[in-house]
Scaffold this active site. Structure first.
Site, PDB file in Angstrom:
ATOM      1  N   TYR A 141       0.825  -1.213   0.000  1.00  0.00           N
ATOM      2  CA  TYR A 141       0.000   0.000   0.000  1.00  0.00           C
ATOM      3  C   TYR A 141       0.858   1.261   0.000  1.00  0.00           C
ATOM      4  O   TYR A 141       0.379   2.336  -0.345  1.00  0.00           O
ATOM      5  CB  TYR A 141      -0.939   0.031   1.217  1.00  0.00           C
ATOM      6  CG  TYR A 141      -2.110  -0.931   1.134  1.00  0.00           C
ATOM      7  CD1 TYR A 141      -2.176  -1.898   0.146  1.00  0.00           C
ATOM      8  CD2 TYR A 141      -3.148  -0.868   2.046  1.00  0.00           C
ATOM      9  CE1 TYR A 141      -3.221  -2.780   0.061  1.00  0.00           C
ATOM     10  CE2 TYR A 141      -4.221  -1.750   1.977  1.00  0.00           C
ATOM     11  CZ  TYR A 141      -4.249  -2.705   0.983  1.00  0.00           C
ATOM     12  OH  TYR A 141      -5.300  -3.578   0.913  1.00  0.00           O
ATOM     13  N   LYS A 192       2.984 -15.486   2.148  1.00  0.00           N
ATOM     14  CA  LYS A 192       2.924 -16.211   0.869  1.00  0.00           C
ATOM     15  C   LYS A 192       4.380 -16.505   0.516  1.00  0.00           C
ATOM     16  O   LYS A 192       4.904 -16.117  -0.538  1.00  0.00           O
ATOM     17  CB  LYS A 192       2.220 -15.313  -0.171  1.00  0.00           C
ATOM     18  CG  LYS A 192       1.877 -16.002  -1.461  1.00  0.00           C
ATOM     19  CD  LYS A 192       0.718 -16.978  -1.359  1.00  0.00           C
ATOM     20  CE  LYS A 192       0.527 -17.699  -2.676  1.00  0.00           C
ATOM     21  NZ  LYS A 192      -0.336 -18.872  -2.575  1.00  0.00           N
ATOM     22  N   ASP A 224      -3.589 -18.013   1.211  1.00  0.00           N
ATOM     23  CA  ASP A 224      -4.741 -18.658   0.558  1.00  0.00           C
ATOM     24  C   ASP A 224      -5.343 -19.720   1.476  1.00  0.00           C
ATOM     25  O   ASP A 224      -6.567 -19.815   1.635  1.00  0.00           O
ATOM     26  CB  ASP A 224      -4.358 -19.245  -0.811  1.00  0.00           C
ATOM     27  CG  ASP A 224      -2.990 -19.908  -0.831  1.00  0.00           C
ATOM     28  OD1 ASP A 224      -2.229 -19.750   0.157  1.00  0.00           O
ATOM     29  OD2 ASP A 224      -2.658 -20.582  -1.823  1.00  0.00           O
ATOM     30  N   ASP A 248      -5.859  -6.782   5.404  1.00  0.00           N
ATOM     31  CA  ASP A 248      -7.042  -6.062   4.940  1.00  0.00           C
ATOM     32  C   ASP A 248      -8.111  -7.065   4.509  1.00  0.00           C
ATOM     33  O   ASP A 248      -9.279  -7.007   4.906  1.00  0.00           O
ATOM     34  CB  ASP A 248      -6.616  -5.173   3.757  1.00  0.00           C
ATOM     35  CG  ASP A 248      -7.650  -4.113   3.426  1.00  0.00           C
ATOM     36  OD1 ASP A 248      -8.710  -4.096   4.072  1.00  0.00           O
ATOM     37  OD2 ASP A 248      -7.393  -3.301   2.520  1.00  0.00           O
ATOM     38  N   ASP A 252     -11.661  -8.589   6.779  1.00  0.00           N
ATOM     39  CA  ASP A 252     -13.035  -8.446   6.271  1.00  0.00           C
ATOM     40  C   ASP A 252     -13.713  -9.808   6.210  1.00  0.00           C
ATOM     41  O   ASP A 252     -14.902  -9.949   6.503  1.00  0.00           O
ATOM     42  CB  ASP A 252     -13.035  -7.822   4.867  1.00  0.00           C
ATOM     43  CG  ASP A 252     -13.208  -6.310   4.928  1.00  0.00           C
ATOM     44  OD1 ASP A 252     -12.823  -5.718   5.961  1.00  0.00           O
ATOM     45  OD2 ASP A 252     -13.723  -5.719   3.961  1.00  0.00           O
TER      46      ASP A 252
END
Ligand code: NAD
Length: 361
Positions: A141, A192, A224, A248, A252
Site C-alpha cells: 500500500y 505467501k 490462501d 485487509d 473483512d
C-alpha cells in the site's frame, strides 16, 4: 489530568455511528471521572469539501497532540471520480502514516446472541474469539515505485511494489507476540513465502523473534490457506499476524464470521500506545443518512481505546458488557436483525448501550 480525544466522524454513516460512541464515552466520562476532552475535526470527503484535501493541516494539528483518535469512516460516491491523490481514503492513509500507527488490532468475537446472524453454521463459529494483527504502514500500500507506465512496446502497465524492512517486520512481530502472551499464547503468521520473497523474509524474521517469546507457539500459514481455514474452522486461531494487504482482506473475511461487519472494532497503535480507533467497515454510502447503521463496532472501538491507550480495563469491560446486555435485551439494528428480535435504529442502539451502562451501575 485532562485526556484529549480527537473525534473525526468522516463521511457517510461516520457521523451517525460516532455520535453513538460519544454518547457512551460521555456517560462514562462523567460516571467515572475520566477527564476526557473531545474535539472534532474533518477528514476524508468532508475535509476535501472544505479544504480541498482529505487530510488538512487543521486535522494534523488536532491529531498530533491528542492522546487518542476516534474515527468513523471515510469515502462515498460523491468523491469517487476525484484524482486518487485527494480521494477520501488518502486522508486515512495519511493519518496512519503521519502518526506512525503501524499495528492494527482487529478482534473478531462472536456474541452468542448473534450466532444465527453468521453465514456460517453456529457450531463452526460459536465461541469464536480471534485477534488479527495487521501491519498498517508498510507493504504494497505504501511501497515505491508505483503507478501506471508505458512500456517500450507502447503497452500500458500498472505496477505496485511490496516492501518490508527488517525493523518494520520486527516491530509488528513484537506487537503480535505480546498480544498473544496476554491471550492463549498461539500466534499464526500469515504469508505467501512460497511465492513472494518479501514475505519469505517476513517469515524468517518471525521465526527469529519467536526465540524471545518461548511461551508463545508460533505457526505459519500461506494466505490462501488462511482464508480457507477462516471459513472452515476459525476457532483454531488465537492471534494471527500478517501484512497490510493480507490483513485487509482476511479481517473483512473474519468479520462475516461474527454476523456483520457492523460488529467489528479496531485499534491502530504506535510504539507508545497512542492510537486511532475505528470500526473496520467503511462509510456505507448505501445506507448513510437513514439512521439504520449498526453503531456497535464504533462503540466497541471506544472500549478498545479505554483498554489500549488509557489502560483502563474496568471502563473497557463496562462498555463490552453493556453491548452484551443490549443484545440480551433483544434489540438489533437491521444488519443483525432476525425474526423474534426488535429492530431498532442506530441512535436507539446507542441509547440501549447507555441504558445498559446505567442499569449495571
Ligand atoms: P462498507 O464497509 O462501507 O460497506 C459494505 C457493506 O456493509 C454495505 O452494504 C454497507 O451498507 C454494510 N455496512 C457497513 N457498515 C455497516 C454498519 N455499521 N451497519 C450496517 N451495515 C453496514 O464498504 P464499501 O461499500 O466497499 O465502501 C464504501 C466506502 O467506504 C468506499 O468509499 C470505501 O472506500 C470506503 N471505505 C472506508 C473505510 C474506512 O474509512 N476505514 C474502510 C472501507 C471502505
Amino acid at each position: 489530568m485532562t485526556k484529549k480525544i480527537a473525534v473525526l466522524p468522516g463521511d457517510g454513516i461516520g457521523t451517525e455511528i460516532v455520535e453513538q460512541a460519544i454518547k457512551v464515552l460521555d456517560f462514562l466520562n462523567t460516571d467515572m471521572n475520566l477527564g476526557f476532552e473531545f474535539e472534532n475535526g474533518l477528514i476524508g470527503g468532508a475535509a476535501y469539501d472544505v479544504h480541498g484535501t482529505p487530510f488538512p493541516q487543521q486535522t494534523i494539528d488536532l491529531v498530533k497532540p491528542a492522546d487518542a483518535i476516534l474515527l468513523g469512516a471515510v469515502g462515498g460516491y460523491k468523491w469517487e471520480s476525484l484524482d486518487i491523490s485527494v480521494r477520501p481514503e488518502k486522508g486515512l492513509l495519511g493519518l496512519r502514516s503521519t502518526l506512525n500507527l503501524f499495528s492494527n488490532l482487529r478482534p473478531a468475537i462472536l456474541y452468542p446472541q448473534l450466532a444465527d446472524a453468521s453465514t456460517l453454521k453456529p457450531e463452526v463459529v460459536s465461541g469464536l474469539d480471534l485477534m488479527i494483527v495487521r501491519e498498517l504502514t508498510g507493504g504494497i500500500y505504501f511501497g515505491q515505485p508505483r503507478g501506471v507506465r508505458v512500456l517500450e512496446n507502447g503497452e500500458r502497465q500498472g505496477f505496485n511494489t511490496a516492501t518490508y524492512t527488517e525493523s518494520e517486520v520486527r516491530r509488528i512481530g513484537h506487537s503480535a507476540f505480546r498480544i498473544a502472551q496476554k491471550r492463549h499464547k498461539k500466534l499464526c503468521s500469515v504469508d505467501k513465502a512460497n511465492v513472494l520473497e518479501c514475505t519469505e523474509f517476513w517469515r524468517e524474521i518471525m521465526i527469529d523473534l519467536s526465540k524471545e517469546y518461548p511461551d508463545v507457539t508460533l505457526s505459519h500459514m500461506y494466505v490462501d490457506n488462511a482464508a480457507m481455514q477462516l471459513v472452515r474452522a476459525p476457532k483454531q486461531f488465537d492471534v494471527m499476524v500478517t501484512s497490510n494487504l493480507f490483513g485487509d482482506v482476511l479481517s473483512d473475511c473474519a468479520s462475516m464470521l461474527t454476523g456483520s461487519i457492523g460488529m467489528l472494532p479496531s485499534a491502530s497503535l504506535d510504539d507508545h500506545g497512542k492510537g486511532m480507533y475505528e470500526p473496520i467497515h467503511g462509510s456505507a454510502p448505501d445506507i448513510a443518512g437513514q439512521d439504520i447503521a449498526n453503531p456497535l463496532a464504533t462503540i466497541l472501538s471506544a472500549a478498545m481505546m479505554l483498554r489500549y491507550t488509557f489502560n483502563n480495563e474496568e471502563a473497557a469491560l463496562r462498555i463490552e458488557k453493556a453491548v452484551n446486555d443490549a443484545l440480551d435485551s433483544n434489540v438489533r439494528t437491521a444488519d443483525i436483525y432476525a425474526a423474534g428480535t426488535q429492530k431498532v435504529s442506530c441512535s436507539q442502539m446507542g441509547d440501549a448501550v447507555v441504558s445498559a451502562l446505567k442499569n449495571r451501575g
